[in-house]
Design a protein around this motif. Structure first.
Motif, PDB file in Angstrom:
ATOM      1  N   PRO A 195      -2.270  10.792   1.087  1.00  0.00           N
ATOM      2  CA  PRO A 195      -1.235   9.794   1.417  1.00  0.00           C
ATOM      3  C   PRO A 195       0.066  10.345   1.969  1.00  0.00           C
ATOM      4  O   PRO A 195       1.065   9.637   1.968  1.00  0.00           O
ATOM      5  CB  PRO A 195      -1.010   9.085   0.079  1.00  0.00           C
ATOM      6  CG  PRO A 195      -1.395  10.072  -0.957  1.00  0.00           C
ATOM      7  CD  PRO A 195      -2.516  10.865  -0.368  1.00  0.00           C
ATOM      8  N   GLU A 196       0.086  11.570   2.483  1.00  0.00           N
ATOM      9  CA  GLU A 196       1.260  12.038   3.212  1.00  0.00           C
ATOM     10  C   GLU A 196       1.169  11.612   4.678  1.00  0.00           C
ATOM     11  O   GLU A 196       2.169  11.598   5.379  1.00  0.00           O
ATOM     12  CB  GLU A 196       1.368  13.559   3.124  1.00  0.00           C
ATOM     13  CG  GLU A 196       0.225  14.306   3.800  1.00  0.00           C
ATOM     14  CD  GLU A 196       0.251  15.808   3.541  1.00  0.00           C
ATOM     15  OE1 GLU A 196       1.180  16.275   2.860  1.00  0.00           O
ATOM     16  OE2 GLU A 196      -0.662  16.501   4.010  1.00  0.00           O
ATOM     17  N   LYS A 197      -0.035  11.291   5.147  1.00  0.00           N
ATOM     18  CA  LYS A 197      -0.236  10.912   6.544  1.00  0.00           C
ATOM     19  C   LYS A 197       0.103   9.437   6.755  1.00  0.00           C
ATOM     20  O   LYS A 197       0.089   8.636   5.821  1.00  0.00           O
ATOM     21  CB  LYS A 197      -1.677  11.209   6.964  1.00  0.00           C
ATOM     22  CG  LYS A 197      -2.060  12.696   6.861  1.00  0.00           C
ATOM     23  CD  LYS A 197      -1.245  13.571   7.798  1.00  0.00           C
ATOM     24  CE  LYS A 197      -1.586  15.047   7.653  1.00  0.00           C
ATOM     25  NZ  LYS A 197      -2.817  15.426   8.332  1.00  0.00           N
ATOM     26  N   LEU A 198       0.377   9.073   8.008  1.00  0.00           N
ATOM     27  CA  LEU A 198       0.998   7.782   8.316  1.00  0.00           C
ATOM     28  C   LEU A 198       0.258   6.582   7.713  1.00  0.00           C
ATOM     29  O   LEU A 198       0.851   5.784   6.975  1.00  0.00           O
ATOM     30  CB  LEU A 198       1.094   7.597   9.836  1.00  0.00           C
ATOM     31  CG  LEU A 198       1.687   6.255  10.294  1.00  0.00           C
ATOM     32  CD1 LEU A 198       3.163   6.153   9.922  1.00  0.00           C
ATOM     33  CD2 LEU A 198       1.505   6.063  11.795  1.00  0.00           C
ATOM     34  N   ILE A 199      -1.016   6.427   8.013  1.00  0.00           N
ATOM     35  CA  ILE A 199      -1.718   5.200   7.620  1.00  0.00           C
ATOM     36  C   ILE A 199      -1.843   5.061   6.110  1.00  0.00           C
ATOM     37  O   ILE A 199      -1.448   4.032   5.544  1.00  0.00           O
ATOM     38  CB  ILE A 199      -3.067   5.097   8.353  1.00  0.00           C
ATOM     39  CG1 ILE A 199      -2.805   4.758   9.834  1.00  0.00           C
ATOM     40  CG2 ILE A 199      -3.976   4.048   7.712  1.00  0.00           C
ATOM     41  CD1 ILE A 199      -4.036   4.748  10.717  1.00  0.00           C
ATOM     42  N   PRO A 200      -2.347   6.068   5.366  1.00  0.00           N
ATOM     43  CA  PRO A 200      -2.414   5.890   3.915  1.00  0.00           C
ATOM     44  C   PRO A 200      -1.050   5.813   3.243  1.00  0.00           C
ATOM     45  O   PRO A 200      -0.891   5.122   2.228  1.00  0.00           O
ATOM     46  CB  PRO A 200      -3.211   7.110   3.431  1.00  0.00           C
ATOM     47  CG  PRO A 200      -3.107   8.097   4.527  1.00  0.00           C
ATOM     48  CD  PRO A 200      -3.000   7.319   5.794  1.00  0.00           C
ATOM     49  N   LEU A 201      -0.040   6.491   3.810  1.00  0.00           N
ATOM     50  CA  LEU A 201       1.310   6.393   3.251  1.00  0.00           C
ATOM     51  C   LEU A 201       1.832   4.968   3.360  1.00  0.00           C
ATOM     52  O   LEU A 201       2.400   4.417   2.409  1.00  0.00           O
ATOM     53  CB  LEU A 201       2.258   7.357   3.979  1.00  0.00           C
ATOM     54  CG  LEU A 201       3.731   7.259   3.564  1.00  0.00           C
ATOM     55  CD1 LEU A 201       3.931   7.740   2.134  1.00  0.00           C
ATOM     56  CD2 LEU A 201       4.618   8.058   4.520  1.00  0.00           C
ATOM     57  N   MET A 202       1.636   4.359   4.520  1.00  0.00           N
ATOM     58  CA  MET A 202       2.114   2.999   4.718  1.00  0.00           C
ATOM     59  C   MET A 202       1.377   2.012   3.805  1.00  0.00           C
ATOM     60  O   MET A 202       1.996   1.085   3.257  1.00  0.00           O
ATOM     61  CB  MET A 202       1.953   2.594   6.181  1.00  0.00           C
ATOM     62  CG  MET A 202       2.826   3.372   7.139  1.00  0.00           C
ATOM     63  SD  MET A 202       4.600   3.185   6.782  1.00  0.00           S
ATOM     64  CE  MET A 202       5.256   4.616   7.635  1.00  0.00           C
ATOM     65  N   ILE A 203       0.078   2.206   3.633  1.00  0.00           N
ATOM     66  CA  ILE A 203      -0.675   1.315   2.744  1.00  0.00           C
ATOM     67  C   ILE A 203      -0.169   1.450   1.313  1.00  0.00           C
ATOM     68  O   ILE A 203       0.095   0.455   0.624  1.00  0.00           O
ATOM     69  CB  ILE A 203      -2.184   1.623   2.822  1.00  0.00           C
ATOM     70  CG1 ILE A 203      -2.726   1.309   4.222  1.00  0.00           C
ATOM     71  CG2 ILE A 203      -2.952   0.818   1.769  1.00  0.00           C
ATOM     72  CD1 ILE A 203      -4.158   1.781   4.458  1.00  0.00           C
ATOM     73  N   ALA A 204      -0.018   2.707   0.864  1.00  0.00           N
ATOM     74  CA  ALA A 204       0.426   2.947  -0.512  1.00  0.00           C
ATOM     75  C   ALA A 204       1.826   2.376  -0.749  1.00  0.00           C
ATOM     76  O   ALA A 204       2.086   1.709  -1.760  1.00  0.00           O
ATOM     77  CB  ALA A 204       0.402   4.438  -0.813  1.00  0.00           C
ATOM     78  N   ASN A 205       2.745   2.634   0.178  1.00  0.00           N
ATOM     79  CA  ASN A 205       4.116   2.135   0.011  1.00  0.00           C
ATOM     80  C   ASN A 205       4.175   0.619   0.080  1.00  0.00           C
ATOM     81  O   ASN A 205       4.920  -0.020  -0.670  1.00  0.00           O
ATOM     82  CB  ASN A 205       5.028   2.743   1.071  1.00  0.00           C
ATOM     83  CG  ASN A 205       5.489   4.145   0.715  1.00  0.00           C
ATOM     84  OD1 ASN A 205       4.885   4.791  -0.139  1.00  0.00           O
ATOM     85  ND2 ASN A 205       6.532   4.620   1.368  1.00  0.00           N
ATOM     86  N   ALA A 206       3.399   0.036   0.982  1.00  0.00           N
ATOM     87  CA  ALA A 206       3.393  -1.422   1.109  1.00  0.00           C
ATOM     88  C   ALA A 206       2.963  -2.068  -0.206  1.00  0.00           C
ATOM     89  O   ALA A 206       3.626  -2.980  -0.715  1.00  0.00           O
ATOM     90  CB  ALA A 206       2.470  -1.853   2.241  1.00  0.00           C
ATOM     91  N   LEU A 207       1.871  -1.571  -0.781  1.00  0.00           N
ATOM     92  CA  LEU A 207       1.352  -2.167  -2.010  1.00  0.00           C
ATOM     93  C   LEU A 207       2.280  -1.932  -3.197  1.00  0.00           C
ATOM     94  O   LEU A 207       2.306  -2.725  -4.139  1.00  0.00           O
ATOM     95  CB  LEU A 207      -0.044  -1.595  -2.310  1.00  0.00           C
ATOM     96  CG  LEU A 207      -1.128  -1.922  -1.269  1.00  0.00           C
ATOM     97  CD1 LEU A 207      -2.422  -1.202  -1.612  1.00  0.00           C
ATOM     98  CD2 LEU A 207      -1.352  -3.428  -1.176  1.00  0.00           C
TER      99      LEU A 207
END
Length: 353
Positions: A195-207
């Motif tokens: 989750p340091e990379k763009l897509i998983p980071l954004m998903i994790a932060n959004a949730l």
């Protein structure tokens, strides 16, 4: 048996799972298990005799020699690398050690092993080096896409060390005759990405209800490649690639970073809506990354023309699968977001607000 380095990382683990789903040929999985290596990704292989795991550092020549001698692989697929640009800016030494020294050490071990093989096995042996489009530098909005003949012009410590490893692999073919293949891929995404990379980071932060940090103006362009498509391409290159050649692997999906974040937010609005408002409300522009490359774009026509590969997923289908996977596997994402990862997020993003 094939030897896979970095097989507990994002792309490597997907490749190991994909390989064993479609083949009975065993895999020797060699991984140092740094912060981004996660055996939890491979838990479905826990009792599978076809998966042999060895915790080892590719910089350790004695360990590499021992593994080659014991397991006698017919091929090496080399994923192991430090791969996050921001981390390379904060601490470039690890990138030089793993990406340059590690690749050199692995090449030396492979060359020694290969030289001692019987002639038929020597002819069949392959060393496939997995690299990145970032070695080519940055494009303007009107520049043609990167081809296999685009000169290297790396702009970060990460991409410079990957370019160095590419050059070493090429040199070992031309100097020693080692049967090598190289792939340069665009931005991967999909299940099991750290989750340091763009897509998983954004998903994790959004949730989690946290800000979605977008660098600069969000207009940086990347070509996005679904990891399953990348694994299929590597299989094709390993099986049919011409020795000494380089093959670009891309998804034909050039997207601005802000466009990716908007699409992610819209998918989450559909699949897991908030009590009120949109996930887009959480977008926060932050100070840009130093030396942030403006655009990457891959011309993957050689791979399609010579080996018949092209991506099966569009960006829309691949991203929908990815978002659904993270929604269904939040326990995996929570587990990898360790204390060390949280400290890294504070280091990288804390001063960018």
């Amino acid at each position: 048996m094939i030897l896979v380095t970095g097989g507990a990382g994002f792309i490597g683990a997907n490749f190991v799972l994909d390989w064993l789903e479609g083949s009975d040929e065993p895999v020797l999985n060699v991984d140092k298990l740094t912060y981004a290596g996660n055996l939890g990704t491979l838990k479905s292989l826990k009792d599978d005799a076809r998966h042999v795991f060895a915790r080892a550092d590719i910089c350790d020549r004695a360990a590499m020699d021992e593994l080659f001698a014991k397991h006698k692989p017919r091929a090496v697929v080399h994923f192991a690398a430090e791969s996050h640009v921001d981390r390379s800016i904060h601490g470039p030494a690890d990138f030089v050690q793993t990406n340059v020294v590690g690749t050199f050490t692995l090449l030396e071990a492979a060359r020694t092993y290969w030289n001692a093989l019987p002639e038929a096995e020597k002819q069949a042996f392959r060393f496939l080096h997995v690299s990145t489009d970032e070695v080519f530098g940055s494009l303007s909005a009107t520049d043609p896409q990167f081809s296999e003949t685009t000169p290297c012009a790396p702009n970060s410590p990460y991409s410079a060390t990957k370019a160095g490893s590419d050059h070493l692999v090429r040199a070992y073919h031309h100097t020693y005759g080692l049967p090598v293949l190289t792939t340069n891929c665009s931005n991967n995404y999909g299940p099991y990405q750290f989750p340091e990379k763009l897509i998983p980071l954004m998903i994790a932060n959004a949730l989690a209800g946290k800000p979605l940090p977008v660098y600069g103006d969000g207009q940086n362009v990347r070509d996005w490649l679904y990891v399953g498509d990348h694994c299929a391409a590597i299989r094709e290159v390993l099986a049919k690639g011409k020795l000494g050649e380089t093959y670009n692997v891309g998804g034909w999906n050039e997207k601005k970073n802000l466009e990716v974040v908007h699409t992610l937010c819209d998918l989450l609005d559909q699949k897991k809506p908030k009590a009120s408002g949109s996930y887009r409300d959480q977008i926060a522009y932050v100070t840009d990354r130093p030396g942030h490359d403006r655009r990457y774009a891959i011309d993957a026509r050689k791979l399609e023309r010579e080996l018949g590969w092209k991506p099966a997923e569009t960006f829309e289908t691949g991203l929908a699968k990815t978002v659904q996977w993270y929604l269904d596997n939040q326990a995996w994402a929570d587990e990898v977001a360790s204390g060390e990862y949280r400290k890294w997020v504070e280091t990288n993003y804390g001063q960018r607000a």
